[in-house]
Design a protein around this motif. Sequence first.
Motif, PDB file in Angstrom:
ATOM      1  N   ASN A 229      72.795  32.599  54.318  1.00 59.71           N
ATOM      2  CA  ASN A 229      73.903  32.431  53.191  1.00 59.71           C
ATOM      3  C   ASN A 229      74.519  31.166  53.706  1.00 59.71           C
ATOM      4  O   ASN A 229      74.857  31.409  54.808  1.00 59.71           O
ATOM      5  CB  ASN A 229      74.529  33.705  52.820  1.00 59.71           C
ATOM      6  N   ILE A 230      75.015  30.625  52.581  1.00 57.82           N
ATOM      7  CA  ILE A 230      75.771  29.288  52.926  1.00 57.82           C
ATOM      8  C   ILE A 230      77.112  29.542  51.908  1.00 57.82           C
ATOM      9  O   ILE A 230      77.074  29.859  50.762  1.00 57.82           O
ATOM     10  CB  ILE A 230      75.160  27.962  52.571  1.00 57.82           C
ATOM     11  N   GLN A 231      78.031  29.200  52.662  1.00 52.10           N
ATOM     12  CA  GLN A 231      79.599  29.138  51.885  1.00 52.10           C
ATOM     13  C   GLN A 231      79.917  27.750  51.499  1.00 52.10           C
ATOM     14  O   GLN A 231      79.937  26.747  52.331  1.00 52.10           O
ATOM     15  CB  GLN A 231      80.420  29.792  52.641  1.00 52.10           C
ATOM     16  N   LEU A 232      80.356  27.417  50.210  1.00 50.66           N
ATOM     17  CA  LEU A 232      80.599  26.211  49.862  1.00 50.66           C
ATOM     18  C   LEU A 232      82.185  26.213  49.480  1.00 50.66           C
ATOM     19  O   LEU A 232      82.296  27.129  48.421  1.00 50.66           O
ATOM     20  CB  LEU A 232      79.713  25.693  48.653  1.00 50.66           C
ATOM     21  N   GLU A 233      82.952  25.268  49.723  1.00 51.57           N
ATOM     22  CA  GLU A 233      84.357  25.243  49.560  1.00 51.57           C
ATOM     23  C   GLU A 233      84.585  24.004  48.819  1.00 51.57           C
ATOM     24  O   GLU A 233      85.535  24.134  47.821  1.00 51.57           O
ATOM     25  CB  GLU A 233      85.158  25.632  50.761  1.00 51.57           C
ATOM     26  N   ASN A 255      86.038  28.855  45.268  1.00 47.87           N
ATOM     27  CA  ASN A 255      86.683  29.913  46.045  1.00 47.87           C
ATOM     28  C   ASN A 255      85.699  31.028  46.350  1.00 47.87           C
ATOM     29  O   ASN A 255      84.853  31.448  45.200  1.00 47.87           O
ATOM     30  CB  ASN A 255      87.833  30.569  45.305  1.00 47.87           C
ATOM     31  N   ASP A 256      85.178  31.650  47.295  1.00 41.57           N
ATOM     32  CA  ASP A 256      84.270  32.656  47.670  1.00 41.57           C
ATOM     33  C   ASP A 256      82.904  32.162  47.140  1.00 41.57           C
ATOM     34  O   ASP A 256      82.362  33.209  46.323  1.00 41.57           O
ATOM     35  CB  ASP A 256      85.128  33.681  47.413  1.00 41.57           C
ATOM     36  N   PHE A 257      82.636  31.012  47.103  1.00 42.30           N
ATOM     37  CA  PHE A 257      81.387  30.752  46.667  1.00 42.30           C
ATOM     38  C   PHE A 257      80.248  30.545  47.395  1.00 42.30           C
ATOM     39  O   PHE A 257      80.210  29.917  48.505  1.00 42.30           O
ATOM     40  CB  PHE A 257      81.323  29.263  45.987  1.00 42.30           C
ATOM     41  N   GLU A 258      79.340  31.513  47.418  1.00 41.49           N
ATOM     42  CA  GLU A 258      78.131  31.581  48.349  1.00 41.49           C
ATOM     43  C   GLU A 258      76.905  31.653  47.675  1.00 41.49           C
ATOM     44  O   GLU A 258      76.722  31.899  46.476  1.00 41.49           O
ATOM     45  CB  GLU A 258      78.220  33.110  48.800  1.00 41.49           C
ATOM     46  N   VAL A 259      75.952  30.918  48.312  1.00 43.68           N
ATOM     47  CA  VAL A 259      74.559  30.861  47.937  1.00 43.68           C
ATOM     48  C   VAL A 259      73.740  31.446  48.870  1.00 43.68           C
ATOM     49  O   VAL A 259      73.625  30.943  50.014  1.00 43.68           O
ATOM     50  CB  VAL A 259      74.029  29.289  47.611  1.00 43.68           C
ATOM     51  N   LYS A 260      73.100  32.396  48.444  1.00 44.43           N
ATOM     52  CA  LYS A 260      72.408  33.225  49.378  1.00 44.43           C
ATOM     53  C   LYS A 260      71.190  32.698  49.760  1.00 44.43           C
ATOM     54  O   LYS A 260      70.624  31.503  49.372  1.00 44.43           O
ATOM     55  CB  LYS A 260      71.722  34.656  48.521  1.00 44.43           C
ATOM     56  N   ALA A 261      70.449  33.113  51.070  1.00 40.31           N
ATOM     57  CA  ALA A 261      69.520  32.444  51.660  1.00 40.31           C
ATOM     58  C   ALA A 261      68.336  32.353  50.782  1.00 40.31           C
ATOM     59  O   ALA A 261      67.980  33.202  49.926  1.00 40.31           O
ATOM     60  CB  ALA A 261      69.181  33.494  52.944  1.00 40.31           C
ATOM     61  N   ASN A 262      67.370  31.245  50.568  1.00 37.42           N
ATOM     62  CA  ASN A 262      66.407  31.165  50.042  1.00 37.42           C
ATOM     63  C   ASN A 262      66.565  31.392  48.461  1.00 37.42           C
ATOM     64  O   ASN A 262      65.721  32.028  47.987  1.00 37.42           O
ATOM     65  CB  ASN A 262      65.149  31.852  50.554  1.00 37.42           C
ATOM     66  N   THR A 263      67.709  30.741  47.967  1.00 42.11           N
ATOM     67  CA  THR A 263      67.936  31.086  46.453  1.00 42.11           C
ATOM     68  C   THR A 263      68.499  30.009  45.921  1.00 42.11           C
ATOM     69  O   THR A 263      68.987  28.979  46.539  1.00 42.11           O
ATOM     70  CB  THR A 263      68.749  32.401  46.108  1.00 42.11           C
ATOM     71  N   SER A 264      68.565  29.944  44.492  1.00 43.32           N
ATOM     72  CA  SER A 264      69.229  28.761  43.669  1.00 43.32           C
ATOM     73  C   SER A 264      69.963  29.205  42.757  1.00 43.32           C
ATOM     74  O   SER A 264      69.847  30.226  42.233  1.00 43.32           O
ATOM     75  CB  SER A 264      68.076  27.819  43.080  1.00 43.32           C
ATOM     76  N   LYS A 265      71.186  28.618  42.819  1.00 37.63           N
ATOM     77  CA  LYS A 265      72.396  29.290  42.128  1.00 37.63           C
ATOM     78  C   LYS A 265      72.654  28.163  41.151  1.00 37.63           C
ATOM     79  O   LYS A 265      73.312  26.968  41.536  1.00 37.63           O
ATOM     80  CB  LYS A 265      73.505  29.636  42.986  1.00 37.63           C
ATOM     81  N   PRO A 266      72.929  28.435  39.960  1.00 39.77           N
ATOM     82  CA  PRO A 266      73.417  27.509  38.932  1.00 39.77           C
ATOM     83  C   PRO A 266      74.955  27.398  38.759  1.00 39.77           C
ATOM     84  O   PRO A 266      75.614  28.660  38.968  1.00 39.77           O
ATOM     85  CB  PRO A 266      73.049  27.887  37.663  1.00 39.77           C
ATOM     86  N   TRP A 267      75.570  26.327  38.675  1.00 40.07           N
ATOM     87  CA  TRP A 267      76.989  26.282  38.166  1.00 40.07           C
ATOM     88  C   TRP A 267      77.372  25.184  37.568  1.00 40.07           C
ATOM     89  O   TRP A 267      76.718  24.147  37.648  1.00 40.07           O
ATOM     90  CB  TRP A 267      77.671  26.215  39.820  1.00 40.07           C
ATOM     91  N   THR A 268      78.277  25.256  36.735  1.00 45.13           N
ATOM     92  CA  THR A 268      78.872  24.274  35.792  1.00 45.13           C
ATOM     93  C   THR A 268      80.226  23.647  36.578  1.00 45.13           C
ATOM     94  O   THR A 268      81.243  24.143  36.645  1.00 45.13           O
ATOM     95  CB  THR A 268      79.160  24.743  34.474  1.00 45.13           C
TER      96      THR A 268
END
Length: 293
Positions: A229-233, A255-268
């Motif tokens: 899992n990766i945390q992006l600040e 804030n507290d933005f995490e992308v789990k291992a081996n996944t893709s997460k959309p964000w605007t």
Amino acid sequence: MAFFKRKRKEENLEKEKIDRNLHLEEKTEDGLVKTTLSFHPDWELTNQEKYVYQYKHEQLPLLKPNQISITGIRLIEYNDGFVVVAFLRNTLPKAVRFEAVNLLLLDENGNAIAKKQFELDGLGELPSMACRPWRFLFSNEDKLTDTIPAEGWQIAFELKQSNPKHQLDLAESWEQQLSPLQKEQLEKLVTSLPALKQGEINFMGIEAKMTDEQNLAVTVLIRNGTDKNIQLEQIPLIVEDAAGDVVSKGGFTLNDFEVKANTSKPWTFIFPKELILKDNPDLSRWKVYPPSN
């Protein structure tokens, strides 16, 4: 003189008998195996430390034949991470040598709270039917959670899937706002994209449009091809239009933005109009990316 030769011979035979017995497997009636404690020859231990390891070894559950097992017995925290002291056990009929192993630290519910790959060349050869204590050093970067519990944890070998399926990871706010059809479309998009390289993280643009307030709204798919899992600040981004011109660039704090291992997460991401560098950009084709430095 003959007396002393005979006595030394008897002592040597007795020593060989003891040495053999130390390495013989001890099986119970149900076929389970009890291992023999083996210390690395370079370890310098006091009698008290040996006694503690012997006591801990006696408390271990028996193993089935032909197993490699790891059991944690102590966790020591320090400023830069923590150390796990564990027993490695071998009930194979032959000695084994380890190269690189991936280890997980699990909480009482079986959730991974730390993970790391260890090179175990220094462990040497683990004899057949033997148990050897070893120390595993984890750094703070290996933690998957903020805190490591002092009790209830266990250490385990990570059993990797050969080709784990890359999945969609939605934030709770997105879960609530998207319709079932929109979720299905995103899932199809994620599974149809080219596979990421091992350890790769990239940003893929999904939608870019100007809002009524003349802000630029860019929806990005953050793709995590790592096994952590990766945390992006802080995320700096640049947007280019079809002509290759930079439309906008800026940095975003999450804030507290995490992308789990081996996944893709959309964000605007919303670029305010003050950061728009080009009037009437051509968004028929566009790309978004973090700066190279």
